[in-house]
Write an enzyme that holds these catalytic residues in place. Sequence first.
Site, mmCIF file in Angstrom:
data_model
loop_
_atom_site.group_PDB
_atom_site.id
_atom_site.type_symbol
_atom_site.label_atom_id
_atom_site.label_comp_id
_atom_site.label_asym_id
_atom_site.label_seq_id
_atom_site.Cartn_x
_atom_site.Cartn_y
_atom_site.Cartn_z
ATOM 1 N N CYS A 1 -4.668 2.468 -3.796
ATOM 2 C CA CYS A 1 -3.458 2.963 -3.135
ATOM 3 C C CYS A 1 -2.285 2.011 -3.333
ATOM 4 O O CYS A 1 -1.463 1.829 -2.428
ATOM 5 C CB CYS A 1 -3.671 3.199 -1.628
ATOM 6 N N HIS B 1 0.866 -1.176 0.000
ATOM 7 C CA HIS B 1 0.000 0.000 0.000
ATOM 8 C C HIS B 1 0.910 1.236 0.000
ATOM 9 O O HIS B 1 2.014 1.189 0.550
ATOM 10 C CB HIS B 1 -0.838 -0.060 1.275
ATOM 11 N N ASP C 1 2.886 -4.879 8.001
ATOM 12 C CA ASP C 1 1.695 -4.044 7.867
ATOM 13 C C ASP C 1 0.492 -4.987 7.985
ATOM 14 O O ASP C 1 0.163 -5.717 7.068
ATOM 15 C CB ASP C 1 1.719 -3.337 6.507
ATOM 16 N N LYS D 1 -10.565 -0.638 10.117
ATOM 17 C CA LYS D 1 -10.837 -1.830 9.297
ATOM 18 C C LYS D 1 -11.242 -3.006 10.177
ATOM 19 O O LYS D 1 -11.718 -4.024 9.688
ATOM 20 C CB LYS D 1 -9.600 -2.199 8.481
ATOM 21 N N GLN E 1 -4.773 -5.378 6.911
ATOM 22 C CA GLN E 1 -5.789 -6.314 6.437
ATOM 23 C C GLN E 1 -5.778 -7.597 7.264
ATOM 24 O O GLN E 1 -6.834 -8.097 7.655
ATOM 25 C CB GLN E 1 -5.542 -6.657 4.954
HETATM 26 C C1 PLP Z 1 -2.468 -3.062 3.468
HETATM 27 C C2 PLP Z 1 -2.806 -1.677 3.919
HETATM 28 N N1 PLP Z 1 -1.854 -0.910 4.465
HETATM 29 C C3 PLP Z 1 -2.113 0.324 4.911
HETATM 30 C C4 PLP Z 1 -3.364 0.886 4.816
HETATM 31 C C5 PLP Z 1 -3.553 2.290 5.311
HETATM 32 O O1 PLP Z 1 -4.439 2.355 6.371
HETATM 33 P P1 PLP Z 1 -4.832 3.792 6.934
HETATM 34 O O2 PLP Z 1 -5.361 4.560 5.775
HETATM 35 O O3 PLP Z 1 -5.867 3.534 7.965
HETATM 36 O O4 PLP Z 1 -3.599 4.406 7.484
HETATM 37 C C6 PLP Z 1 -4.383 0.132 4.230
HETATM 38 C C7 PLP Z 1 -5.755 0.649 4.044
HETATM 39 O O5 PLP Z 1 -6.052 1.696 3.536
HETATM 40 C C8 PLP Z 1 -4.106 -1.180 3.782
HETATM 41 O O6 PLP Z 1 -5.053 -1.928 3.219
#
Ligand code: PLP
Lengths: 159, 417
Positions: free
Chosen positions: B375, B133, B211, B237, B214
């Site tokens: 993203c 991401h 990370d 999430k 998910q």
């Molecule tokens: C794999 C992963 N990493 C990071 C994020 C970023 O999360 P956040 O926008 O809550 O910081 C997301 C979701 O948007 C994600 O799916």
Amino acid sequence: MTGAAAFDELRDLYQEVILDHGRHPRNHRRLADADRSAKGDNPMCGDRVEVFLRLGADGRIAEASFEGRGCAISQASASLMTELVSGRTADEAKELASALRSLARTGACPACQGAVAEAMERLAPLGGVSEYPSRVKCATLAWHALEAALAGEGKATTE
Amino acid sequence: MNDARILDRPAALDVAAIRAQFPILREQVRGKPLVFLDSAASAQKPRAVIEAMVHAMEHQYANIHRGLHWMSERTTEAYEAARDAAQALLGAKEREEIVFVRNTTEGINLLAHSYGRAVLKPGDAVLISAMEHHSNIVPWQMLRDSHGIELRIAPVTDAGELDMEAFATLLDDGRVKLVAITHMSNVLGTYTPVERIVALAHEAGAKVMLDGSQAVVHRKVDVQALGCDFYVFTGHKLYGPTGIGVLWGRRELLEAMPPFLGGGDMISTVSFERSEWAKVPHKFEAGTPAILEGVGLKAAIDWTVALGWDRVAAHEQALTDHALARLSEIEGVRVLGQAQDRGGVVSFTLDGVHAHDVATILDRQGIAVRAGQHCAEPLMRRFGLDSTARASFAAYTTMAEIDYLAEQLARVRAFFR
Ligand SMILES: Cc1ncc(COP(=O)(O)O)c(C=O)c1O
């Protein structure tokens, strides 16, 4: 399932004109002898277009074309644009761009009278995007690029 | 089909009972019942979370860690209970290893800024993967540009799995000091082989950050068993509120890191000459935190854990299998990623129809899917795509919703033909 009636509820946005131009975009090519060009970038959805203009001796837009891939709305809007700006002066094209933006955002176009009235009639199907705020930029992207090309800027973004 | 598998299991999730706990699932959009297949972007909230936050606002709220009065003390307890819940959720050794942040993005930025500048040296390398991401790409790029580290990218195979051979090779020269990698891809649904990643990285002298944005929603995570060094996730999430997430790190690593933000709550003494930092985790928690969100996060964790991880996993596996089977029946649908180990996220393209048009038409039928680059622009480029549509599943997702998605997708295809 194939009858048009089965999809009635989709016709507010995807009218036949949009489907047609989306499937078979007109003037979808690079203009080798373009006087002006500009890229348009929608960072939110990844759509990119490049608009090319050839200017005539009288300063009017003699020919317009575009390249790029995207959704049916953005392709149809770019395709219709290339047809509608040909033969217009820069000021007329800008006026049309501003009327299209108003139409896409609000679904209405109080300024769509006079010189742009006829062209706006053809663009009216794009007014459907006003019900889908995240899609408005799909309809306006090519027009941002058009304005950038006219201004000699080379690049436009919808952000 | 797969429904039988769910019904046969004595301990299956009672999805109808779960759905009854989500008020929003009774909403209609554009005149149709909401079919929410965008939980990977953000999950809906159960009544338990909503009520915990409302209860705090109505009965038990003040600033925390500051007041000597009853309300502040009770609120502090409620907020700190979220730290205990997060500790248990991740299987962390100590509660002080749980640092509250705004979201995953802030957690990774904290790590890049603090660990990245204090521990990593110019010339060291950080290894990420091609399926990250943006939040696990950009902070490391910023560190590269400001601090002179090298950024390496482990490739992804055509099946959408981490290329482990290439991964191992990238560790070979011993310059990688941190591996920062997703535990589960938000585009492909792929789970990365964390145990092997950790073993290889540690052998090469690198720490590992996962990370878990998910993965933490779908699987029991045990950071001690996984052996990683940092783990990050985001509350929204996990059926919790926005504005709160967790960075877990091993205590000795957190203690060696300087603060990220300065201000109230993160100090032990302040004078105009100098200040001393509070102990972990408070050193990293400057300013009034997301108090109500902490209360909500605790409720969300309790709610999720009570579902039972086995049952959640079986439910989501069945949904994913069913979705893959139904989508494969539709001409022109191509699913991105065929990883062996995958979770409830299905990205797909439909020949001749752009993902935005797919999403808009589905939306017209009440179905919420995401469309675009998710993203993860470099990953899209890896597969030669501008965008995909993505359906993602949660505990409240039903087989009937997936059938409805498949039916409507078939209509989209007919409409654009
Ligand atoms: C794999 C992963 N990493 C990071 C994020 C970023 O999360 P956040 O926008 O809550 O910081 C997301 C979701 O948007 C994600 O799916």
